[in-house]
Design a protein around this motif. Structure first.
Motif, mmCIF file in Angstrom:
data_model
loop_
_atom_site.group_PDB
_atom_site.id
_atom_site.type_symbol
_atom_site.label_atom_id
_atom_site.label_comp_id
_atom_site.label_asym_id
_atom_site.label_seq_id
_atom_site.Cartn_x
_atom_site.Cartn_y
_atom_site.Cartn_z
ATOM 1 N N UNK A 121 3.066 -11.741 -5.386
ATOM 2 C CA UNK A 121 1.727 -12.004 -4.688
ATOM 3 C C UNK A 121 1.239 -10.779 -3.749
ATOM 4 N N UNK A 122 2.275 -10.961 -2.466
ATOM 5 C CA UNK A 122 2.289 -9.671 -1.838
ATOM 6 C C UNK A 122 2.825 -8.896 -1.642
ATOM 7 N N UNK A 123 2.719 -8.100 -0.661
ATOM 8 C CA UNK A 123 3.182 -6.230 -0.377
ATOM 9 C C UNK A 123 3.425 -5.829 1.004
ATOM 10 N N UNK A 124 4.090 -5.258 0.607
ATOM 11 C CA UNK A 124 4.411 -4.298 1.898
ATOM 12 C C UNK A 124 3.361 -3.138 1.649
ATOM 13 N N UNK A 125 3.221 -2.869 0.850
ATOM 14 C CA UNK A 125 2.572 -1.170 0.918
ATOM 15 C C UNK A 125 1.857 -1.174 -0.410
ATOM 16 N N UNK A 126 0.370 0.007 -0.446
ATOM 17 C CA UNK A 126 -0.127 -0.427 -1.703
ATOM 18 C C UNK A 126 -0.210 1.406 -1.928
ATOM 19 N N UNK A 127 -0.059 1.541 -2.768
ATOM 20 C CA UNK A 127 0.506 3.121 -3.569
ATOM 21 C C UNK A 127 -0.315 3.359 -4.468
ATOM 22 N N UNK A 128 -1.726 4.493 -4.691
ATOM 23 C CA UNK A 128 -2.160 4.921 -5.766
ATOM 24 C C UNK A 128 -1.852 6.373 -6.380
ATOM 25 N N UNK A 129 -1.578 5.535 -7.709
ATOM 26 C CA UNK A 129 -1.087 6.885 -9.081
ATOM 27 C C UNK A 129 -1.902 6.697 -9.208
ATOM 28 N N UNK A 130 -1.604 8.702 -9.924
ATOM 29 C CA UNK A 130 -2.246 9.355 -11.315
ATOM 30 C C UNK A 130 -1.202 8.761 -12.221
#
Lengths: 245, 756
Positions: free
Chosen positions: A15-24
């Motif tokens: 549920x928890x995370x260090x980073x949020x990354x957006x990919x295409x």
């Protein structure tokens, strides 16, 4: 780098995370982008897959070393008629998974166009991983590994072959990109603090900074300390005798 | 002498002296009758081994002390005497006597004489001593008795005392016992009560956790909440019992209720604060505390609503400012560039804005899912949502609606501006289609009722209206335009080509906007209006304009021109599957025009072939008068006509007509020409029949017909034309009429015709 490195112990939904990354995820129609993504998020092959319409969204949290990374994945339609729609989703992506079909030379030839598009429309720090999909169909191969590898080297992108049918190397490209992005953060070229970079800190990283435990990224601790301070303030707000509680 | 009497019975028993006495026994056995010997043997047989005897003898010897030298004698001789003396004189102390003895046996003798007296003296002396001693004892005993008596009285007294004490302590004991019982009872009650209290009341710390601002929301707080809930539950169970509600029960309910409410209030305050802070952060992660808090608040819908309202407000503000930032400022150091930088590229501009909103919705949804602790179903955004209608789903939909609702105003403003400023109808159409695409996507994602969906619908409608207005204006402008009367060309003019090009592009855009899951009616419905607007006025204009021009310029072939234009338009439409309806409509018009041309063409080839007059004559022939009498059909004229026809058959026009070669569609040319030829053939047959008809009174009809090609043989004519022999003209004409009358059939037969 051995691809097995990425296959090990990457499946974990937290549920928890260090980073949020957006990919295409981009590439010609029918190269198996959606299937690759489906295998990555559902761990199974997607049978009777239709052409993607416009853009579809999914997400998954992965673990890379000590880091938990939440990936927001935008699966784009490869068909030309959706280009005007999908182009808009390149904005602010941190990583791009560029997919071609090893049994379809056409999809390999067009890679340059896709890459150029991605480079112009997405952020300049975009990390691109080239994936030769359908590696299980060795008999129908039209693009040699060496050739694709050379192309990848020339264009400065990571490369590997995968199969969304067998699941081979399905997670590797996503982790590879995540790793490259983490390295970019470490080297200071990418700042998750800023909006639109395609990366942001998760609660977990902030908490860790807050509890002053070690973060392996030198530059990170510098920039994150400020954020950590802000979190502390936030915590203070609802501890003793403040107005809000 | 007890010892003496007993001794005879003992010889056998005494094993010691057996060997020494065996001689004497043998002697005595021989003289057993003699009393003396009996006596002797008795004395001799006396056994002194007895301890008592020995003791007696020793006492006796002490009484009468004997000098040492004569001891042996005495033992042998005086054994018998000594016995008697001994037993009596033992206690007598007679040292003087012993010492006095000077003559052996003196003391023995004396002893024999005085033994009794000595004995008595000794006895008396002993008795006196006894007496004396006993007297002392008696005195002591008396004393003892007195003491004992005293003791006893004391004891009695003590006993009485004890009895008394006992009596009195019994009460005490009873009292103590009852007290102890009481205490036990009280203790039991106490433990029960403390258990009861532990179960039914909150501890100080728990109350603190629930009500105090000092204690943060956390594990402790939620445990206290749980406990309060449990207490209330238990209490309700208790009060539901036979006794009904008790005061304690009511009090517990009242106090827990107040604490619980305070707890909920605290959660609300916590959530509000958290939401205010959270909403401002662009990163959307939810702490476990908030999830838990929201789960709890669901028992207090009004409080949850309040908290969610705050969340919604903050999210609205946050999203709006992020949107504005993305529009105007872009990312860090200008990357990605601000969306408005591309405002000159309307499609990209609108697309970027909508994509931004779409992505924001996806993030928002993930955020809300984690707030409501919903496990993401792995569904892809954009695909149709089949989830059961749960309460959370409703909330989420409402929250999403509200969160992105604020974006509607700036979005609508910008899109509208962009749409209205478009000059190109193609771009307008592309924008409209893009909007339509997002409208569908959003409807699937956030529902049809969402404000964003309705705004998108509004914008989409505006975009379509702008597009329709634009093509309508275009078409009307085209309809008002006049052809260049000096242009001799029969191909479609530039205005029509340009118009068709726009139409083609519009249709291409439309085709690319199809998702592939629409049914045919939907597909047709989407484009029919466009086709109506873009085709009908042009067709109309084409026909009226060319007729007008044909009047002024008779040499200009209006019919061929119209057909060319129509065929061109038809060709444009034919490239797309969804235009079938319009193609049919157009084909009907085309068929009509083609028929007109076919008629004209037949007439012209009849004239060219020289059969016009005779045909006219036959057609107009009526009444009784034979045909051969009619001026144009007299044998000589007929002969000339047939000769002309024969000549014409050798000409080029049989294969193709110079007039029709102006038609841009070769098939159309062939079809019309063949139709005309077929009619020619049929006319020829009619002529043949009329000539052969005796009623028409032709002489040597066969010779007349056979003089020139095709020698009256109609099938030969068909062969020359390279056609299949057709039915009679009347029939084919009636067929034509039929097809003209029925539009839908017309296109079918038209197609067939062109395919031949």
């Amino acid at each position: 780098m051995p691809s097995n490195y990425y296959d090990s112990d990457a499946t974990e939904l937290v549920e928890t995370y260090d980073f949020l990354m957006k990919y295409i995820v981009i590439g010609e129609a029918g190269t198996g982008k959606s299937c690759l993504l489906h295998h990555f998020t559902h761990n199974s092959f997607k049978d009777h897959s239709q052409h993607t319409i416009g853009v579809e969204f999914s997400s998954r949290t992965v673990r890379l070393g000590e880091k938990r990374i939440k990936l927001q994945l935008w699966d784009t339609a490869g068909q030309e008629r959706f280009r005007s729609v999908t182009r808009s989703y390149y904005r602010g992506a941190a990583g791009a998974i560029l997919v071609y079909d090893i049994t379809n030379r056409e999809s390999f030839i067009n890679l340059s166009r896709w890459l150029a598009d991605a480079r112009t429309l997405a952020s300049p720090n975009l990390v691109v991983v080239l994936v030769g999909n359908k590696s299980d169909r060795e008999d129908d191969r039209e693009v040699e590994w060496a050739e694709a590898s050379r192309w990848a080297a020339e264009n400065d992108v990571h490369f590997l072959e995968a199969s969304s049918l067998t699941g081979e190397n399905v997670e590797a490209p996503f982790l590879m990109a995540a790793r490259a992005i983490l390295l970019a953060i470490e080297s200071g070229t990418l700042d998750p603090e800023k909006a639109g970079s395609g990366v942001s800190y998760g609660d977990r990283a902030l908490r860790r900074v807050n509890s002053s435990s070690r973060l392996s990224f030198g530059s990170l601790s510098g920039s994150a300390r400020r954020k950590g301070g802000a979190v502390k303030l936030k915590v203070k707000n609802w501890i003793p005798g403040s107005k809000c509680c | 002498m007890a010892s003496a009497t007993s001794s005879p019975r003992r010889p056998s028993a005494s094993a010691q002296s057996e060997s020494s006495q065996s001689d004497r026994r043998t002697v005595s056995a021989t003289q057993s009758r003699n009393p003396v010997s009996q006596r002797l043997s008795k004395v001799l047989g006396t056994n002194f081994d007895n301890e008592d005897t020995r003791q007696a003898l020793r006492t006796l010897s002490d009484l009468y002390a004997i000098p040492r030298g004569k001891e042996v004698h005495i033992v042998v001789d005086d054994g018998d005497d000594e016995l008697g003396q001994e037993s009596f004189e033992t206690p007598l102390p007679a040292p003087t006597i012993v010492l006095v003895e000077s003559v052996p046996g003196e003391s023995a003798a004396r002893a024999r004489k005085n033994l009794r007296r000595d004995m008595e003296t000794q006895l008396a002396e002993g008795s006196r001593k006894f007496l004396q001693a006993l007297g002392e004892v008696d005195a002591k005993l008396c004393e003892l008795q007195i003491n004992v008596a005293a003791m006893r009285s004391s004891c009695d007294e003590a006993e009485t005392q004890l009895a008394l004490t006992n009596e009195s302590s019994k009460l005490l004991l009873e009292r103590a016992g009852s007290l102890r019982d009481e205490r036990q009872e009280v203790e039991d009650k106490k433990s029960i009560i403390s258990l009861f209290l532990a179960r039914f009341t909150l501890s100080e710390a728990e109350i603190d956790a629930l009500t105090s601002r000092e204690v943060p929301i956390g594990q402790r707080f939620f445990q206290a909440m749980d406990k309060t809930e449990r207490i209330r539950e238990d209490c309700r169970v208790l009060m539901a019992g036979e006794d009904g509600s008790t005061r304690a029960g009511l009090e517990i309910m009242a106090s827990t209720s107040s604490h619980l409410e305070q707890g909920y209030e605290k959660i609300l305050r916590y959530c509000s604060t958290e939401f205010r802070n959270l909403g401002r952060d662009s990163q959307l992660e939810v702490s476990p505390g908030i999830k838990e808090a929201i789960l709890r608040l669901r028992k207090r819908p009004e409080l949850l609503t309040e908290a969610l309202t705050i969340l919604s407000e903050t999210r609205q503000a946050t999203l709006l400012s992020s949107f504005i930032a993305a529009l105007t400022r872009g990312g860090p150091s200008g990357y990605p560039r601000p969306i408005e930088l591309h405002a000159h590229d309307p499609l990209r501009y609108v697309g970027d804005m909508l994509a931004w909103v779409h992505q924001a919705i996806a993030a928002e949804r993930e955020f809300l899912e984690s707030i409501f602790s919903l496990k993401s179903d792995g569904r892809m955004v954009g695909s149709v949502r089949n989830a059961p209608q749960s309460e959370e789903e409703d909330w989420m939909r409402e929250l999403m609606d509200l969160a992105v609702g604020k974006l509607c105003v700036p979005l609508k403003l910008r899109v509208q501006q962009t749409v209205r400023s478009q000059e190109s109808s193609i771009v307008s159409y592309k924008i409209a289609n893009l909007l339509q695409f997002y409208l569908m996507t959003m409807r699937r994602t956030i529902g049809e009722q969402a404000l964003l969906s309705s705004t998108l619908k509004e914008i989409t409608d505006i975009a379509y209206r702008v597009f329709y207005d634009s093509i309508e204006t275009q078409s009307l402008a085209l309809a008002r335009s006049r052809f260049d009367h000096d242009d001799p060309s029969l191909t479609p003019p530039h205005v029509i080509l340009d118009h068709a090009q726009i139409l083609r592009e519009v249709m291409q855009v439309y085709q690319s906007s199809l998702l592939g899951d629409e049914d045919e009616d939907e597909i047709n419905a989407g484009i029919n209006q466009v086709l109506d607007i873009m085709i009908d006025p042009v067709v109309q204009m084409c026909i009226t304009n060319s007729e007008e021009k044909a009047k002024l310029r008779p040499r200009w072939d209006g019919q061929v021109f119209i057909l060319n234009c129509l065929c061109y338009l038809q060709g444009v439409l034919a490239a797309f599957d969804f235009t079938t309806q319009k193609q049919k409509d157009l084909q009907t018009i085309l068929n009509k025009r083609a028929k007109v041309l076919t008629d004209e063409h037949r007439d012209s080839i009849l004239r060219d072939a020289g059969l016009w007059e005779i045909t006219e004559a036959i057609v107009h022939h009526a009444g009784e008068e034979p045909l051969s009498r009619i001026p144009a059909a007299q044998p000589a004229d007929l002969q000339r006509s047939l000769k002309n026809f024969s000549a014409w058959l050798s000409g080029l026009e049989v294969v193709q007509s110079p007039r029709l070669s102006q038609l841009i569609i070769q098939k159309m040319h062939t079809r019309i020409h063949q139709d005309a030829l077929a009619r020619l053939a049929q006319t020829y047959r009619r002529i043949c029949e009329e000539v052969k008809n005796p009623a028409n009174r032709y002489e040597a009809a066969a010779t007349l017909l056979g003089s020139e090609r095709p020698f009256g043989q109609v099938h030969l004519l068909w062969q020359i034309f390279g056609l299949e022999e057709r039915e009679r003209e009347e029939e084919s004409e009636s067929e034509d009429d039929e097809s003209d009358g029925d539009d839908s059939d017309g296109s079918g037969s038209g197609k067939e015709g062109s395919e031949e």
